[in-house]
Design a protein around this motif. Structure first.
Motif, short mmCIF file in Angstrom:
data_model
loop_
_atom_site.label_atom_id
_atom_site.label_comp_id
_atom_site.label_asym_id
_atom_site.label_seq_id
_atom_site.Cartn_x
_atom_site.Cartn_y
_atom_site.Cartn_z
N ASN A 1 -1.41 4.02 -8.89
CA ASN A 1 -2.66 4.76 -8.89
C ASN A 1 -2.99 5.13 -7.44
OD1 ASN A 1 -5.74 4.83 -8.49
ND2 ASN A 1 -5.56 4.99 -10.71
N ARG A 2 -3.08 6.43 -7.17
CA ARG A 2 -3.26 6.90 -5.79
C ARG A 2 -4.57 6.40 -5.17
NH1 ARG A 2 -5.63 11.48 -3.41
NH2 ARG A 2 -4.63 12.14 -1.46
N GLU A 3 -5.66 6.45 -5.93
CA GLU A 3 -6.95 6.04 -5.38
C GLU A 3 -6.96 4.55 -5.07
OE1 GLU A 3 -10.58 6.87 -3.79
OE2 GLU A 3 -9.12 8.30 -4.61
N TRP A 4 -6.32 3.75 -5.91
CA TRP A 4 -6.22 2.32 -5.63
C TRP A 4 -5.46 2.10 -4.32
CZ3 TRP A 4 -7.65 -2.48 -7.53
CH2 TRP A 4 -6.95 -3.57 -6.99
N ILE B 1 -5.13 4.05 -1.75
CA ILE B 1 -5.93 4.42 -0.58
C ILE B 1 -6.98 3.36 -0.28
CG2 ILE B 1 -7.62 6.08 0.31
CD1 ILE B 1 -6.10 8.25 -1.29
N ARG B 2 -7.74 2.98 -1.29
CA ARG B 2 -8.87 2.07 -1.06
C ARG B 2 -8.45 0.63 -0.82
NH1 ARG B 2 -13.87 3.68 -5.10
NH2 ARG B 2 -13.73 5.95 -4.90
#
Length: 336
Positions: free
Chosen positions: A194-197, A199-200
């Motif tokens: 998951n890209r957003e995971w 990053i964050r």
């Protein structure tokens, strides 16, 4: 909404990946020796190796870095042979965990192999680098005395606790590399596709984690130190900067157009400076607009096909083509 599930399943997924990674990975010895300054260069090029990536590897070597390749896609025999001739090792792995999955497997391989490192730089092929022949970022990396050193430190005023080194490039110093904290962080890192995971909880938290442990950090460029760049821009370049912001931030376009319309007033430059320094202005524009990044000698250009970056590449090729490396210029001119 997916994050709780990722957090709960993360340890099991990580263990499953680690159990299978030797079987699913392929390591090839390179022809070059490993030195004390190492760059882990992460590639994801399933359609074949880009000429610019070959030039990047050669550039790393010319600047005193030993290259270690991690590929998140299988390599052809020809590409593998090319990369092994430019590095001391090539690791091909399954594409799990985005760039931080590749960084993790590569870093653990280096640590388990006993490679002695004074400096480790991690960078991936999501950017063209270097775009300028006279860039000095790698010189700053080698001279840095901090435990972490990056290209860009995000410094949003409303989220000071989340300041982080952005993923253009991050280097780790000898003290951190030799610490137990470094190995533990990478072994325990929770990965997801998951890209957003990623990053964050990987990119942002890497800086937050080591800063909380007391390790020092610095960066070549910071959002809040960009004010001096504005003073170097002509009025026409400032208007271009505002027009780009209006195109990328359509909701604020009326406000920006109204500001542009006051050009020529005695307070115009002061008004523009105040707007750029406010929370309303996307600070990242200063690192992307050709007029600004040229003044900063910022040698990165993102390959992302998001509309945000597709708008920028033609401007980059038009305004900075005479400074851009020929191979990079050829690729970015046809990228979209």
């Amino acid at each position: 909404m997916r994050f709780p599930f990722i957090a709960l399943s993360g340890p099991l997924r990580r263990k499953w990946h680690d159990l299978r990674k030797n079987r699913n990975s392929k390591y090839t010895n390179g022809t070059l020796a490993a030195g004390p300054n190492v760059v882990l260069y992460l590639l994801y090029q399933p359609k074949g190796l880009l000429a610019s990536s070959v030039e990047t590897c050669r550039y790393f070597a010319a600047k005193g870095f030993s290259v270690f390749i991690v590929s998140n896609a299988p390599l052809s025999d020809a590409d593998r042979n090319t990369l092994s001739g430019l590095s001391f090792g090539v690791l091909e792995r399954e594409n799990f965990g985005y760039d931080f999955g590749g960084y993790r497997d590569g870093i653990l391989h280096l640590l388990e192999s006993g490679i002695q490192m004074d400096k480790l730089l991690i960078m991936n092929d999501s950017v063209w680098f270097p775009t300028f022949d006279d860039e000095d970022f790698l010189d700053h990396v080698l001279a840095a005395k901090t435990d972490l050193y990056g290209a860009v430190l995000s410094q949003r005023k409303q989220h000071m606790a989340q300041r982080h080194l952005q993923s253009y490039a991050v280097a780790f110093g000898k003290k951190l590399l030799a610490s137990k904290d470094f190995a533990v962080f990478w072994r325990h890192l929770l990965l997801s596709s998951n890209r957003e995971w990623t990053i964050r909880n990987c990119e942002v938290q890497m800086t937050v984690h080591f800063r909380k442990l007391g390790y020092s950090l610095d960066a070549r460029w910071g959002f809040e130190s960009l004010g001096s760049v504005l003073d170097q821009l002509s009025d026409d370049e400032l208007k271009d900067l505002l027009r780009l912001e209006a195109e990328l931030e359509r909701k604020r376009a009326p406000t920006i157009e109204a500001l542009i319309a006051t050009h020529g007033s005695p307070t115009w430059r002061a008004d523009v400076t105040a707007f750029v320094d406010s929370r309303k202005f996307r600070k990242q524009i200063m690192l992307l607009h050709p007029a600004a990044l040229s003044r900063m000698n910022f040698p990165f250009m993102k390959k992302s096909r998001e509309p945000f970056y597709s708008v920028l590449r033609p401007l980059y090729a038009k305004w900075l083509g005479n400074k851009c490396a020929p191979t990079v210029l050829q690729e970015l001119s046809h990228w979209d």
